[in-house]
Design an enzyme around this catalytic site. Structure first.
Site, PDB file in Angstrom:
ATOM      1  N   CYS A  54       9.353   7.878  -5.390  1.00  0.00           N
ATOM      2  CA  CYS A  54       9.346   7.130  -6.649  1.00  0.00           C
ATOM      3  C   CYS A  54      10.439   7.711  -7.553  1.00  0.00           C
ATOM      4  O   CYS A  54      10.725   8.912  -7.500  1.00  0.00           O
ATOM      5  CB  CYS A  54       7.973   7.243  -7.309  1.00  0.00           C
ATOM      6  SG  CYS A  54       7.854   6.371  -8.880  1.00  0.00           S
TER       7      CYS A  54
ATOM      8  N   CYS B 275      10.632   6.842 -11.072  1.00  0.00           N
ATOM      9  CA  CYS B 275      10.312   6.390 -12.435  1.00  0.00           C
ATOM     10  C   CYS B 275      10.537   7.511 -13.457  1.00  0.00           C
ATOM     11  O   CYS B 275      10.842   8.650 -13.100  1.00  0.00           O
ATOM     12  CB  CYS B 275       8.861   5.911 -12.477  1.00  0.00           C
ATOM     13  SG  CYS B 275       7.664   7.251 -12.470  1.00  0.00           S
TER      14      CYS B 275
ATOM     15  N   GLU C 206      -4.546   8.707  14.923  1.00  0.00           N
ATOM     16  CA  GLU C 206      -4.345   7.289  15.234  1.00  0.00           C
ATOM     17  C   GLU C 206      -3.386   7.155  16.403  1.00  0.00           C
ATOM     18  O   GLU C 206      -2.398   7.897  16.500  1.00  0.00           O
ATOM     19  CB  GLU C 206      -3.703   6.537  14.058  1.00  0.00           C
ATOM     20  CG  GLU C 206      -4.528   6.439  12.805  1.00  0.00           C
ATOM     21  CD  GLU C 206      -3.803   5.620  11.724  1.00  0.00           C
ATOM     22  OE1 GLU C 206      -2.925   4.803  12.056  1.00  0.00           O
ATOM     23  OE2 GLU C 206      -4.118   5.829  10.544  1.00  0.00           O
TER      24      GLU C 206
ATOM     25  N   ARG D  36       0.867  -1.182   0.000  1.00  0.00           N
ATOM     26  CA  ARG D  36       0.000   0.000   0.000  1.00  0.00           C
ATOM     27  C   ARG D  36       0.905   1.233   0.000  1.00  0.00           C
ATOM     28  O   ARG D  36       2.118   1.090   0.034  1.00  0.00           O
ATOM     29  CB  ARG D  36      -0.885   0.015   1.243  1.00  0.00           C
ATOM     30  CG  ARG D  36      -0.059   0.141   2.522  1.00  0.00           C
ATOM     31  CD  ARG D  36      -0.895   0.482   3.727  1.00  0.00           C
ATOM     32  NE  ARG D  36      -0.036   0.562   4.911  1.00  0.00           N
ATOM     33  CZ  ARG D  36      -0.450   0.892   6.103  1.00  0.00           C
ATOM     34  NH1 ARG D  36      -1.714   1.182   6.304  1.00  0.00           N
ATOM     35  NH2 ARG D  36       0.374   0.950   7.127  1.00  0.00           N
TER      36      ARG D  36
ATOM     37  N   GLU E  26      -1.287   8.590   5.226  1.00  0.00           N
ATOM     38  CA  GLU E  26       0.150   8.622   5.544  1.00  0.00           C
ATOM     39  C   GLU E  26       1.015   8.752   4.284  1.00  0.00           C
ATOM     40  O   GLU E  26       1.830   7.874   3.974  1.00  0.00           O
ATOM     41  CB  GLU E  26       0.545   7.382   6.343  1.00  0.00           C
ATOM     42  CG  GLU E  26      -0.078   7.367   7.718  1.00  0.00           C
ATOM     43  CD  GLU E  26       0.535   6.331   8.647  1.00  0.00           C
ATOM     44  OE1 GLU E  26       1.044   5.315   8.153  1.00  0.00           O
ATOM     45  OE2 GLU E  26       0.491   6.543   9.869  1.00  0.00           O
TER      46      GLU E  26
ATOM     47  N   LYS F  15      -3.221  -8.325  11.723  1.00  0.00           N
ATOM     48  CA  LYS F  15      -4.141  -9.125  12.541  1.00  0.00           C
ATOM     49  C   LYS F  15      -3.748  -9.125  14.012  1.00  0.00           C
ATOM     50  O   LYS F  15      -4.587  -9.360  14.872  1.00  0.00           O
ATOM     51  CB  LYS F  15      -4.296 -10.539  11.993  1.00  0.00           C
ATOM     52  CG  LYS F  15      -3.100 -11.431  12.065  1.00  0.00           C
ATOM     53  CD  LYS F  15      -3.493 -12.829  11.553  1.00  0.00           C
ATOM     54  CE  LYS F  15      -2.308 -13.776  11.501  1.00  0.00           C
ATOM     55  NZ  LYS F  15      -1.287 -13.349  10.530  1.00  0.00           N
ATOM     56  N   TYR F  16      -2.467  -8.858  14.318  1.00  0.00           N
ATOM     57  CA  TYR F  16      -2.068  -8.790  15.725  1.00  0.00           C
ATOM     58  C   TYR F  16      -1.905  -7.349  16.214  1.00  0.00           C
ATOM     59  O   TYR F  16      -1.361  -7.118  17.282  1.00  0.00           O
ATOM     60  CB  TYR F  16      -0.778  -9.572  15.947  1.00  0.00           C
ATOM     61  CG  TYR F  16      -0.943 -11.053  15.701  1.00  0.00           C
ATOM     62  CD1 TYR F  16      -2.000 -11.754  16.282  1.00  0.00           C
ATOM     63  CD2 TYR F  16      -0.057 -11.743  14.874  1.00  0.00           C
ATOM     64  CE1 TYR F  16      -2.175 -13.110  16.040  1.00  0.00           C
ATOM     65  CE2 TYR F  16      -0.222 -13.100  14.631  1.00  0.00           C
ATOM     66  CZ  TYR F  16      -1.285 -13.773  15.213  1.00  0.00           C
ATOM     67  OH  TYR F  16      -1.453 -15.106  14.974  1.00  0.00           O
ATOM     68  N   HIS F  17      -2.352  -6.391  15.397  1.00  0.00           N
ATOM     69  CA  HIS F  17      -2.294  -4.994  15.847  1.00  0.00           C
ATOM     70  C   HIS F  17      -3.378  -4.768  16.893  1.00  0.00           C
ATOM     71  O   HIS F  17      -4.483  -5.298  16.776  1.00  0.00           O
ATOM     72  CB  HIS F  17      -2.515  -4.062  14.651  1.00  0.00           C
ATOM     73  CG  HIS F  17      -2.153  -2.636  14.935  1.00  0.00           C
ATOM     74  ND1 HIS F  17      -2.918  -1.815  15.746  1.00  0.00           N
ATOM     75  CD2 HIS F  17      -1.103  -1.879  14.521  1.00  0.00           C
ATOM     76  CE1 HIS F  17      -2.345  -0.624  15.802  1.00  0.00           C
ATOM     77  NE2 HIS F  17      -1.247  -0.626  15.074  1.00  0.00           N
TER      78      HIS F  17
HETATM   79  C1  GLA Z   1      -0.638   3.573  10.197  1.00  0.00           C
HETATM   80  C2  GLA Z   1      -1.729   3.474   9.184  1.00  0.00           C
HETATM   81  C3  GLA Z   1      -2.809   2.524   9.565  1.00  0.00           C
HETATM   82  C4  GLA Z   1      -2.262   1.311  10.253  1.00  0.00           C
HETATM   83  C5  GLA Z   1      -1.435   1.723  11.438  1.00  0.00           C
HETATM   84  C6  GLA Z   1      -0.892   0.552  12.209  1.00  0.00           C
HETATM   85  O1  GLA Z   1      -0.711   4.638  11.022  1.00  0.00           O
HETATM   86  O2  GLA Z   1      -2.290   4.712   8.843  1.00  0.00           O
HETATM   87  O3  GLA Z   1      -3.472   2.157   8.375  1.00  0.00           O
HETATM   88  O4  GLA Z   1      -1.468   0.580   9.362  1.00  0.00           O
HETATM   89  O5  GLA Z   1      -0.345   2.461  10.971  1.00  0.00           O
HETATM   90  O6  GLA Z   1      -0.054   0.946  13.239  1.00  0.00           O
HETATM   91 ZN    ZN Z   2       7.023   7.852 -10.343  1.00  0.00          ZN
END
Ligand code: GLA
Ligand code: ZN
Length: 682
Positions: A149, A151, A302, A105, A144, A351-353
């Site tokens: 890049c 390219c 967050e 991502r 975030e 999954k473990y977050h």
């Molecule tokens: C970032 C992202 C979230 C998630 C958290 C996990 O802050 O924005 O999507 O991945 O980290 O810590």
């Molecule tokens: Zn690029």
């Protein structure tokens, strides 16, 4: 109205019967705000010409029916697989020159016309569909932003950016100092992104040409800002008012948040401290985030309620720590306290977050109980802190250009890291209880008694004169080794612009490995200094500290110059914490700015002034032992409603000090300043 409470909610990952359980538990925990849709692009746009908002509709309807407010994301932080396959330009090329395929991502090329077209279109459609929904209180663009890049599209974008910046190749050649190593460019198309294949044979920070690398960092930050702006403009076509933000990452090097700040309606950021001894560092990050928009309150977008999953080792927040750190965010300007995540996903890398609700959906877990208790506390406090400002008399200058330039420099040493210097000075200010603003070098300095500029490597925009003006009117300026060395193009000055103000010059410097210590004596006390030793030659300044060893033993390491009615300090070596603290204590004392708990090292204090002019004093105990509070920090705690004299481990108290007879008026006067204008209540 109250501090918003909730966080990232991804119910698209689980069946609808679980949604009912979620909302029941949200009610129990006083959750009022959900961030929705952050990674839903593949759902909302399953194909190039197919949009499907049914899942998002259902999530929003269910949340709105429960009375919850929504921060709605455009979902462009991860592009869909079909897009990468059909339009390979959307994937990035990395520093080593490898063209990436679909995966991960935060993975889109910012210059890809396909990415730009698709991301704008999905943002436009989401805004058109949901604008006007009273549940929506904010828009969350992307996620975030970061990375880089290399390219061909980015290369072309870079050349355009350079044309706009320099106008001519001769100006560019001069700025980049290209007569060195036969680098003169004769055509814009000769310019390549600086990567492992070009100037960086030894890694991202090792460049043969600082000028091109610095400009590429600036360009990448601007290229992603253009993506954010595109999506924001698309949202504004249907929704002229609802605030738009994206979640920043605090002390994050690749993006110059100062260049982005004006485009955000409010700042939000994600707080994931590296360890549980990060209280000072978090305070710095909060203050930096608050300083992006002139002190306007921000959202803590967050934080984990318990553990992260992204590190090799992920320590658990101890009982009481989530609460303490949440109040710390509020103490530094947060008007929202949000988590990642509301319910734990069952698969893939998070999954473990930690989550408010674990896989089992139980409400009798420690984490859920602590979240619910904090929810109750925030509800009980109500609107008291909303819109409040920090009445800082101390400014800490923070500058991405200096950060970049210092860390891509060959010499004097690779061991001096910008954040290490900034955090050392910040930690001393924080421990001594100074309310401070972390501000860009372009900010007005008129409101500050003390301006601290650690490792301010680059001087631009007439900053030297503005710093001199602070000292001239009676303030104190403090700067350190490696400051004032280069201009905006990262070329060394022939005459260093801070020299007159500091009353010194530096002809030579000595850098050593981290284990080597050169003691420095200041006012009869001796401290350790390491890494870099500048041989400071006083030219009018008083010598405050001297080196103890080597051929420069007895010569100046720390100086103070009188300038007008004020002082300008220079610290020429990386002093240990005690040394930095001794210097900062002297500076703060001169202006009566030591905090009321300056002598309690684990106790943090912070003041916020409400739009009504009420002064709130936050007292936070980050230590493992209870502390007796001095009279200036004792009073009736707004959270418990009881008088507090002793604060337990992880303890928090908030006092209204305008009303508290316990606080010495001298201290109040010393920290007094009018509150800024209240921000729009979001
Ligand atoms: C970032 C992202 C979230 C998630 C958290 C996990 O802050 O924005 O999507 O991945 O980290 O810590
Ligand atoms: Zn690029």
């Amino acid at each position: 109205m109250k501090i918003r409470y909730g966080g990232d909610y991804n119910p698209e990952q689980w069946p609808k019967d679980v949604w009912e359980e979620d909302h029941r538990l949200f009610d129990a925990a006083h959750i009022d705000t959900l961030t929705v849709g952050v990674f839903t692009w593949a759902l909302t746009q399953p194909g190039p010409d197919v949009y499907d908002f049914s899942t998002l509709d259902a999530i929003i309807e269910r949340a709105a029916a429960a009375g919850r407010r929504i921060c709605l994301a455009t979902g462009t932080g991860a592009h869909p697989a079909w897009m990468a396959r059909a339009h390979p330009s959307v994937t990035r090329t990395d520093f080593e020159g490898r063209k990436h395929r679909f995966g991960q991502r935060h993975n889109s090329c910012p210059s890809s016309p396909d990415f730009r077209r698709f991301s704008v279109e999905v943002a436009r459609r989401i805004a058109r569909r949901y604008a006007g929904n009273p549940a929506i209180v904010a828009w969350h663009v992307g996620n975030e932003y970061g990375g880089a890049c290399y390219c061909d599209l980015c290369a072309a974008g870079f050349r355009e950016w350079l044309r706009a910046r320099y106008g001519s190749l001769s100006a560019l050649n001069a700025a980049w100092y290209t007569t060195f190593w036969s680098h003169t460019f004769t055509d814009w198309d000769e310019i390549e992104p600086p990567s492992a294949l070009t100037e960086h044979w030894r890694g991202p920070d090792h460049t043969a040409f600082q000028g091109i690398t610095l400009d590429y960092l600036r360009f990448m930050s601007d290229a992603m800002l253009a993506n954010y702006r595109d999506e924001k403009a698309a949202i504004r076509q249907s929704d002229p008012d609802t605030p738009v933000t994206t979640n920043f990452m605090g002390l994050y090097r690749p993006i110059d948040y100062h260049r982005w700040a004006a485009d955000l309606d409010f700042v939000s950021w994600d707080n994931y401290p590296p360890d549980d001894r990060s209280a000072a560092r978090m305070a710095l990050a909060h203050d930096l985030m608050r300083g992006l928009k002139g002190g306007q309150p921000f959202w803590l977008m967050e934080q984990t309620p318990s553990v992260t999953a992204c590190r090799d080792v992920n320590p658990l927040k101890r009982p009481g720590v989530m609460r303490l750190w949440s109040w710390q965010a509020v103490a530094h300007g947060a008007d929202a306290v949000l988590f990642f995540q509301m319910r734990a996903g069952r698969g893939a890398s998070e999954k473990y977050h930690g989550a408010v609700i674990g896989h089992s959906g139980r409400s009798d877990t420690r984490v859920f109980r602590e979240v619910a208790d904090l929810g109750a506390e925030l509800s009980a406090l109500g609107p008291v802190t909303l819109g409040a400002r920090t009445p800082a008399r101390v400014a800490l200058l923070f500058d991405w250009d200096s950060w970049w330039a210092l860390e891509i420099s060959d010499g004097p040493t690779r061991l001096v890291r910008y954040l290490d210097v900034v955090t050392a000075y910040h930690r001393a200010l924080w421990q001594l209880g100074a309310d401070l603003d972390v501000i860009p070098v372009t900010a007005p300095l008129d409101d500050y008694d003390v301006v601290v500029a650690p490792a301010l490597h680059m001087i631009k925009n007439g900053l030297a004169d503005r710093l001199a003006a602070v000292a001239f009117r009676g303030g104190t300026v403090l700067t350190t080794f490696l400051s004032g060395r280069v201009d905006e193009d990262d070329n060394a000055f022939r005459t260093e612009p801070l020299s007159p103000l500091l009353g010194i010059r530096v002809d030579e410097w000595d850098a050593r490995e981290a284990s080597y210590v050169n003691p420095v004596t200041i006012n009869g006390s001796t401290f350790e200094s390491r890494l870099l030793f500048e041989l400071v030659i006083p030219e009018g300044a008083d010598v405050v500290g001297t080196y103890r060893t080597d051929f420069y033993a007895g010569t100046a390491a720390v100086t103070r110059n009188e300038w007008g009615a004020g002082h300008a300090w220079y610290v020429g070596a990386a002093l240990d914490d005690a040394g930095v603290s001794a210097v900062i204590r002297e500076v703060l004392s001169r202006h009566g700015l030591l905090g009321p708990c300056a002598d309690l090292p684990d106790v943090e204090t912070a003041v916020r002034v409400t739009p009504d002019g009420d002064r709130l004093l936050f007292v936070l105990n980050h230590g493992a032992a209870p502390v007796e509070l001095p009279p200036a920090c004792a009073g009736v705690d707004l959270l418990s409603g009881h008088p507090v004299r002793t604060l337990g481990p992880n303890g928090v108290a908030i006092y209204s000090i305008s009303a508290s007879p316990g606080v010495s008026s001298a201290w109040k006067t010393a920290t007094a300043s009018p509150p800024g204008p209240a921000i729009t209540q979001m």
